[in-house]
Write a protein that holds these residues in place. Structure first.
Motif, mmCIF file in Angstrom:
data_model
loop_
_atom_site.group_PDB
_atom_site.id
_atom_site.type_symbol
_atom_site.label_atom_id
_atom_site.label_comp_id
_atom_site.label_asym_id
_atom_site.label_seq_id
_atom_site.Cartn_x
_atom_site.Cartn_y
_atom_site.Cartn_z
ATOM 1 N N ILE A 102 0.840 -1.204 0.000
ATOM 2 C CA ILE A 102 0.000 0.000 0.000
ATOM 3 C C ILE A 102 0.871 1.248 0.000
ATOM 4 C CG2 ILE A 102 -1.698 1.309 1.340
ATOM 5 C CD1 ILE A 102 -2.808 -1.385 2.324
ATOM 6 N N VAL A 103 1.903 1.249 0.830
ATOM 7 C CA VAL A 103 2.807 2.405 0.881
ATOM 8 C C VAL A 103 3.512 2.596 -0.457
ATOM 9 C CG1 VAL A 103 4.866 3.338 1.993
ATOM 10 C CG2 VAL A 103 3.105 2.209 3.375
ATOM 11 N N THR A 104 3.909 1.501 -1.094
ATOM 12 C CA THR A 104 4.574 1.585 -2.399
ATOM 13 C C THR A 104 3.648 2.179 -3.452
ATOM 14 O OG1 THR A 104 5.920 -0.356 -1.852
ATOM 15 C CG2 THR A 104 5.790 0.272 -4.172
ATOM 16 N N LEU A 105 2.393 1.747 -3.457
ATOM 17 C CA LEU A 105 1.431 2.303 -4.409
ATOM 18 C C LEU A 105 1.220 3.793 -4.173
ATOM 19 C CD1 LEU A 105 -1.372 -0.427 -4.705
ATOM 20 C CD2 LEU A 105 0.379 0.177 -6.383
ATOM 21 N N ALA A 106 1.135 4.185 -2.900
ATOM 22 C CA ALA A 106 0.959 5.609 -2.591
ATOM 23 C C ALA A 106 2.166 6.420 -3.049
ATOM 24 C CB ALA A 106 0.736 5.786 -1.088
#
Length: 579
Positions: A432-436
């Motif tokens: 999720i952090v990578t996508l953000a």
């Protein structure tokens, strides 16, 4: 054999949707050398990649002898085999342990016998690495590593790899850049031999001195539009076209214009220095006295001043210049970078606080929604980039759940669902952090990103905290995300061009990962080294403007409403973190 482009339009893959090529209609014929001229950003490289079958069309059509290039999202294999694209920096495509392996990779799609392959390799070596004398050895030994060559030799080898397949259409992007004079002669000889053999050559270049004398046709691009289609001699008669597009005049044309401004018309158009000398001799042999009477005595002395004055005149021809087209930047383009930083920090914080699957999934929802409004090509590329990451996460989860025991005197393998679930929860959070982070980097120009971060850290600056180094480190990390993305796209085009893969755009075969990943990593290492050297030369220190106001920071009422919605969402996500 003829390539026909009809009203093609190609858009950028970013959120701007700007047209890289707009309403371009061209017919290219075999046996001709065609030059693509235009200043940087005019669409030359995009047009070459379109001809090579690498760029899908947003509108219009392109055919080869009546056969459509794009069918069901792919280019037929038979068409790809006839296209030989050499990129602007051909030496960056090298990856193999030996020159022989490089040639083998380029020839692999053609399914030739071993003897046929060796014949074509020998022909390419004779063409691009000729024997100067019996005492001097050739540089391109087949068992030699390509990385042991000099910079110019690597570039020449890249050109050899582009021509060894003997494509019918030779597509060259700035081929003379970085070549010494002897290699340029080899390049011109190769182009002439290709033309005499009935093949077509299309060259995107700024080097008019080298290629204009040997060209049959010139296509002039400006802002993605075709504004002129003429012969080199017709271009010599209309030098204002080169001035209007910002290309500038080559020495032969500049000298002819200076003579003309001084009142001396040359008897014929000179394409080479030899022709220019002959033209000057003929013009002066007519009669020195008559020529002197017709020339203003002060004309020659003022030629340069007159030429400079002409350059300042706004003489734009509405029939030749493209229409001005503006594109809306969309919501992400008008959002203040400070707002993006706030939303990003809130979302990452909320994701890190989640302890349950439901909370993490709800945190993923706004990220997916933000990515969903990106252009389709950008979104498809993101999915391609995420696939290896997802595979890594799954492998990590599987390994973490594997157990090993030595009960009863033997080895016993097992699998712990609890251990695997814990690891999967953590990698889900990281995903999720990578996508953000990917959304942030793709939608925010680097300059705006840094300005926004400086403002966010402005409070720490007032408290005498060393935030400048932290701001630099964070901004460089985010700078690398789009850099990796752009380099991935570039090298995927290279392996598709060399490997002749009849695939959908942004798709790479497993067998092409080696030829792509090795040059990709080398390019990224080079970029990192360049950035390190730049920081050392600048002697990085705290920025005195940290937190200062900037024209890039414009907060609107819409930003206020979005930030309030983000805060409410953050509170809700924190509230449900134990669900």
């Amino acid at each position: 054999m003829e390539i026909e482009l009809t009203n093609i339009r190609i858009e950028a893959s970013d959120s701007s949707k700007r047209a890289l090529l707009e309403d371009v209609t061209i017919q290219l014929k075999s046996g001709e050398v065609t030059l693509l001229l235009g200043c940087t950003g005019s669409g030359k490289t995009t047009l070459l990649q379109t001809l090579a079958g690498l760029k899908p069309l947003n509108a219009g059509s392109i055919t080869l002898d009546g056969t459509l290039f794009w069918k069901e999202g792919k280019v037929p294999y038979s068409i790809l085999l006839q296209m030989g694209l050499v990129f602007q920096f051909p030496e960056q495509q090298l990856f193999a342990r030996s020159i022989q392996r490089e040639f083998n990779y380029s020839l692999r799609p053609y399914r030739l016998s071993e003897n046929e392959q060796q014949e074509q390799i020998t022909k390419a070596l004779n063409q691009w690495d000729p024997s100067v004398s019996p005492e001097l050895e050739r540089r391109f030994h087949l068992d030699r590593s390509p990385f042991a060559l000099s910079g110019g030799e690597k570039r020449r080898l890249g050109l050899a790899l582009g021509t060894v397949t003997n494509p019918h259409w030779l597509l060259l992007d700035e081929p003379s850049a970085g070549l010494e004079a002897q290699s340029v002669v080899l390049l011109l000889d190769a182009m002439e031999q290709h033309r005499l053999a009935g093949g077509g050559v299309v060259v995107a270049t700024h080097d008019l001195d080298t290629f204009l004398p040997c060209a049959d046709r010139v296509l002039l691009l400006q802002g993605g539009r075709l504004i002129a289609d003429l012969t080199p001699r017709e271009l010599h008669e209309r030098p204002e076209l080169l001035e209007q597009t910002g290309i500038g005049l080559p020495p032969s044309m500049r000298l002819a214009e200076q003579f003309k401004a001084a009142g001396l018309d040359l008897p014929f158009t000179a394409m080479t220095p030899e022709e220019m000398a002959e033209s000057i001799v003929q013009s002066t042999s007519v009669g020195v006295g008559a020529q002197n009477e017709s020339i203003d005595p002060s004309g020659i002395g003022n030629m340069i001043a007159q030429r400079d004055a002409l350059e300042t005149i706004d003489g734009e021809d509405p029939k030749l210049l493209p229409n001005t087209v503006t594109h809306s930047a969309g919501l992400y383009g008008v959002m203040d970078p400070r707002l993006k930083w706030i939303l990003y920090i809130l979302l990452v914080t909320a994701a890190m606080l989640q302890q349950r699957w439901l909370g993490l999934t709800l945190t993923l929802v706004p990220v997916v929604a933000a990515l969903a409004v990106l252009p389709r090509q950008t979104l498809a590329g993101c999915m391609k980039l995420m696939k290896p990451l997802l595979l890594f996460f799954l492998i990590s989860t599987s390994l973490s759940g594997t157990t090993l025991s030595t009960e009863a005197g033997g080895l016993h393998f097992g699998f712990s669902l609890a251990q695997a679930e814990g690891t999967l929860l953590n990698v889900y959070r990281l995903f999720i952090v990578t996508l953000a982070s990917l959304w942030f980097s793709l939608t925010t120009p680097y300059g705006r990103m840094v300005e926004g971060l400086n403002w966010v850290l402005g409070i720490g600056k007032k408290m005498k905290l060393p935030v400048a180094s932290f701001a630099l480190a964070v901004s460089l990390i985010f700078r690398f995300i789009p850099m990796i993305w752009s380099e991935w796209q570039r090298f995927s085009l290279i392996v598709r061009a060399r490997g002749k893969a009849a695939l959908r755009p942004n798709t790479v075969r497993i067998r092409d990962l080696g030829p792509m990943v090795i040059p990709l990593l080398m390019a990224l290492f080079q970029r990192a080294e360049d950035m390190t050297i730049a920081m050392e030369m600048r002697k990085v220190r705290e920025n005195s403007l940290l937190g200062a106001r900037s024209s890039l920071l414009v907060w609107s009422k819409r930003d206020t409403w979005i930030s309030m919605a983000g805060l409410i969402g953050f509170v809700l996500l924190v509230w449900i973190r134990q669900w």
